[in-house]
Scaffold this active site. Structure first.
Site, PDB file in Angstrom:
ATOM      1  N   GLU A  92       0.875  -1.384   0.018  1.00 28.88           N
ATOM      2  CA  GLU A  92       0.034  -0.149  -0.023  1.00 28.88           C
ATOM      3  C   GLU A  92       0.982   1.230   0.156  1.00 28.88           C
ATOM      4  OE1 GLU A  92      -2.546   2.159  -0.574  1.00 28.88           O
ATOM      5  OE2 GLU A  92      -3.786   0.273   0.386  1.00 28.88           O
ATOM      6  N   ASP A 132       1.057   4.062  -3.144  1.00 26.54           N
ATOM      7  CA  ASP A 132       0.656   5.491  -2.776  1.00 26.54           C
ATOM      8  C   ASP A 132       2.002   6.336  -3.302  1.00 26.54           C
ATOM      9  OD1 ASP A 132      -1.717   4.814  -1.489  1.00 26.54           O
ATOM     10  OD2 ASP A 132      -0.670   5.003   0.431  1.00 26.54           O
ATOM     11  N   SER A 142      -6.887   2.909  -3.626  1.00 23.98           N
ATOM     12  CA  SER A 142      -5.936   3.233  -3.060  1.00 23.98           C
ATOM     13  C   SER A 142      -5.038   3.683  -4.451  1.00 23.98           C
ATOM     14  CB  SER A 142      -5.153   2.218  -2.477  1.00 23.98           C
ATOM     15  OG  SER A 142      -5.622   1.980  -1.179  1.00 23.98           O
TER      16      SER A 142
END
EC number: 3.4.21.62
Length: 785
Positions: A450, A454, A681
């Site tokens: 994650e 990002d 995301s």
């Protein structure tokens, strides 16, 4: 005598032991008590909430009525308590046994260690808990709150300024935040095969080994290599059948010395609605002799081949057909990315060996589609080549998860796409334990995918700007039940200590709204008044509820269809959904549609309209939400969620690509590998990066001369532009969020929304069309509307 004993022993004796103390001829039992030191944060109410709201609303207005962004010093003067109040509070916390007391720089909280034992809790009339950690923490917080209130009252000071007490550093089950892209259970949505229960044994081991090998990358990769490697999972293994015993159900297969070309037919069944994409089944017939072979079975890691049996196919009569392996058995590789036309995101695949009358099951899902590289995405957003960003973009997760990124992976990713590699500023705080140690990623149940997604997304779409990152390497140091408000308190204190005000703050998490809306709004107003635009992923679970059915006997529950209270529903947050490219039948070309996955696989972009008693309908969105609910598309939609008498805030506001996004990761041994991931995301940090490029375009435009544009609360501009400058967005009119992609579900209860013209709770107002968006922003922020 009892009072004397209390004075002698005091409340600081903390070990309960079975001994007696002899004093004045009397044998007194000594009750030593084991105590725990609890770290708590005392959160205080905002001093001037009306003035803060006024300043925040000023950052929502167009030129020339727009306010100027405040500094953190000005925010502290408006929202923080006075130095005298802080001094008094420190004194009172010390009075109730506080130690290691630290004032928050915002003057809106105080952190301290408080020793609490079982007798303390009983003395205050609270029943002891057994092993329920959450319950125990709550009781400690309540105890400290009441003691501090009493202390303030006894000293004739205002006890009402205390907002709440938060226990820090307590261990308990994690919140069900969506870490999208990685959705609620954080499924890292790979672009390739979803292994079903029937793909087991030897086939599964070889497939896993090949998949991992395809994921591996070197530190120097070209864009083509990254593109090809990201499609590592779009393949299936089949056998060249040398012999089939229809009595035993065994098939024997090829080896390096024996070829057995076998005719097979591959049929693809698009899973979704006929109006979405290619509605016709696609079939291809060819020989296994045309396909590449695997290495001999025994060469794959951990694979036990000789005499292994692997049931994978069925005969026409329904009986199992079992593959019987030898050490030198080889298989054939079907590359679906080469076989099928690009654009249909999910297929169910059936493989039939026509001459033998056997076939595979059709419950294996494959993702076939273009890899959404930065170059591909920027082209689709119509971003001019050479565009750069300006300002500061920061990414963060919530504190109870590992938030660590790899510098090595970032460099490999950006250099592979010929993009500059920026220095990422780590924003840390002396008050909170933080680290960006990559070794944290190897801890059980940790996944840094994650964080890498990002950072790689925001830097690739906002190249040229400055970037920051809030690391969390030890999530056990934080209370995993922190509310949304408390998480933003953490962000605020870190920004104040580092004296930074990001232009965009990208958050790839969302979840059930755990704070009172007013608490959350208050702190978000502080960010807005600073000129910070907060973007948040809506999630990857359709309408956000639990509508999956996991066994045939489980009924659908209407109460679980929709989650109406999501963090991203705050009116001060820009909520971002996700799209994907599909081959839309009537256009016969790739077009963006809502990001959707079939039941049990991948992501379906979350969107919802909340009832007004949960989140009020903001004025800037009123026409959009009411227009959607009165639209013919919604009124004729057969899968409507239950009626909402008084609609409130709707999400998402905007969308961006969230399907088959390449991301490079580093494992604990320093090896690099690539994943094709998806979800909001991915779309959220990408949209944040695009906003940094929009800001640079405005700063460079003569019409904005002398105006240091900080978007702040950008939502009113978004909806004004959608209504008045529709070329600012690519409207997404195809797709639904009925399928919630609940992992392991066998069917879906089927409630959600449908995309249509204009705003909808599936893709918002659509995806950014960069040239039109820049012109709309110039008009709103620099010329006046």
């Amino acid at each position: 005598m009892e009072e004397l004993m209390k004075k002698i022993m005091g409340r600081k004796m903390r070990i309960r032991i079975g001994i007696f103390f002899f004093l004045c001829g009397v044998l007194w039992p000594i009750d030593f008590v084991i105590a725990a030191s609890h770290r708590v944060r005392v959160d205080l109410k905002i001093r001037s909430p009306e003035l803060l709201r006024e300043k925040a609303e000023a950052m929502s207005k167009p030129f020339p009525y727009r306010g100027n962004p405040l500094s953190w010093g000005e925010i502290i003067d408006i929202a923080g308590r006075t130095p005298q109040e802080m001094k008094q509070l420190v004194s009172n916390i010390n009075h109730i046994g506080g130690q290691n007391i630290k004032e928050c720089l915002s003057r809106q909280c105080i952190v301290a260690d408080i020793e609490v034992d079982d007798n303390d809790i009983n003395d205050d009339g609270i029943i002891n808990s057994t092993n329920d950690g959450d319950q125990a923490i709550g009781k400690v917080e309540d105890l400290v709150h009441r003691r501090l209130q009493r202390s303030l009252q006894d000293s004739s000071h205002d006890h009402t300024i205390i907002n709440r007490i938060l226990g820090l550093g307590q261990s308990s089950p994690k919140k069900n935040h969506d870490k999208d892209g990685i959705s609620d259970t954080n499924q890292d949505v790979d672009s390739g095969v979803k292994k079903t229960a029937k793909m087991n044994g030897v086939i599964s081991m070889i497939t896993t080994d090949m998949t991992n090998s395809r994921r591996n990358v070197t530190e120097k990769m070209t864009e083509k290599q990254l593109y090809d490697t990201a499609n590592y999972g779009d393949f299936s293994l089949v056998a060249g059948i040398c012999d089939y015993d229809n009595t035993t159900g065994y098939i024997s297969m090829e080896n390096p010395d024996k070829d057995c070309p076998t005719e097979l037919t591959v049929t693809a069944y698009p899973w979704y609605a006929e109006d979405l994409a290619v509605s016709q089944n696609e079939s291809y017939t060819f020989s296994t002799g045309d396909l590449k072979t695997t290495a001999p079975c025994s060469q794959y890691n951990g694979t036990v081949c000789k005499n292994s049996l692997n049931p994978l196919f069925k005969a026409n009569d329904g009986s199992n057909v079992t593959m019987k392996f030898r050490d030198d058995t080889v298989l054939r590789i079907i590359e679906f990315g080469e076989l099928f036309k690009q654009g249909v995101a999910y297929y169910n695949i059936e493989i039939t060996f026509t001459e033998h009358g056997i076939s595979s099951d059709t419950d294996t899902n494959y993702a076939i589609g273009p890899t959404t590289t930065p170059k591909y995405g920027n082209k689709k957003y119509n971003v001019p080549e050479g565009s750069t960003g300006a300002g500061l973009g920061v990414t963060a997760l919530f504190p109870s998860t590992v938030n660590v990124y790899s510098e090595k992976a970032l460099s490999t990713f950006l250099e592979g796409y010929a993009l500059p590699v920026p220095e990422i500023k780590l924003f840390e705080s002396s008050m909170y334990p933080q680290t960006n140690n990559i070794s944290a990623c190897s801890v059980a149940n940790s996944d840094c995918g994650e964080s890498n997604l990002d950072v790689q997304s925001i830097t690739s779409y906002g190249s040229g700007a400055d970037f920051g990152f809030i690391p969390i390497g030890n999530p056990e140091d934080f209370n995993s039940n922190m509310s949304d408000y408390e998480i933003f308190v953490l962000y605020r204190e870190i920004f104040i200590e580092n004296d930074v005000a990001p232009d965009v703050l990208s958050l790839s998490w969302s979840g059930p709204l755990t704070s009172y809306p007013q608490d959350l709004d208050n702190i978000l107003e502080e960010f807005t008044a600073m000129g910070i635009t907060v973007l948040m992923a809506t999630g990857d679970s359709g309408t956000g509820g639990d509508s999956g059915v996991f066994d045939d006997d489980q009924p659908c529950s209407p109460d679980k269809y929709v989650d109406y209270s999501l963090t991203a529903s705050s009116p001060w947050i820009l909520a971002v959904g996700a799209t994907m490219d599909a081959d839309v039948t009537d256009k016969d070309k790739l077009e963006p549609v809502a990001c959707m996955g079939p039941v049990g696989l991948s992501i379906t972009s979350t969107g919802v309209i909340s009832p007004s008693d949960i989140v009020e309908l903001p004025e800037y969105q009123k026409d959009a939400v009411e227009g959607y609910l009165s639209s013919e598309a919604f009124r004729n939609w057969p899968f409507q969620p239950r009626s909402i008498p008084s609609p409130g805030r709707g999400i998402p506001d905007v969308s961006g690509y969230g399907s088959n996004i390449p991301t490079v990761e580093e494992d604990s041994d320093g090896n690099l590998n690539i994943h094709g991931v998806g979800g909001t995301s991915a779309s959220t940090p990408a949209f944040a990066g695009l906003l940094l490029k929009v800001r640079k375009a405005l700063l460079d435009d003569p019409k904005c001369k002398g105006i240091d544009v900080k978007f702040g609360h950008i939502n009113p501009m978004i909806y004004w532009a959608a209504e008045n400058r529709p070329d600012a967005f690519t409207d997404i009119t195809i797709g639904t969020n009925v399928f919630d992609a609940t992992p392991n579900a066998i069917s879906n209860c089927g409630q959600g929304f449908v995309a249509t013209d204009g705003w909808d709770p599936v893709t918002g107002v659509g995806m950014m069309n960069f040239p039109g968006f820049v012109e709309a922003a110039i008009e709103y922020y620099c010329i006046g509307i």
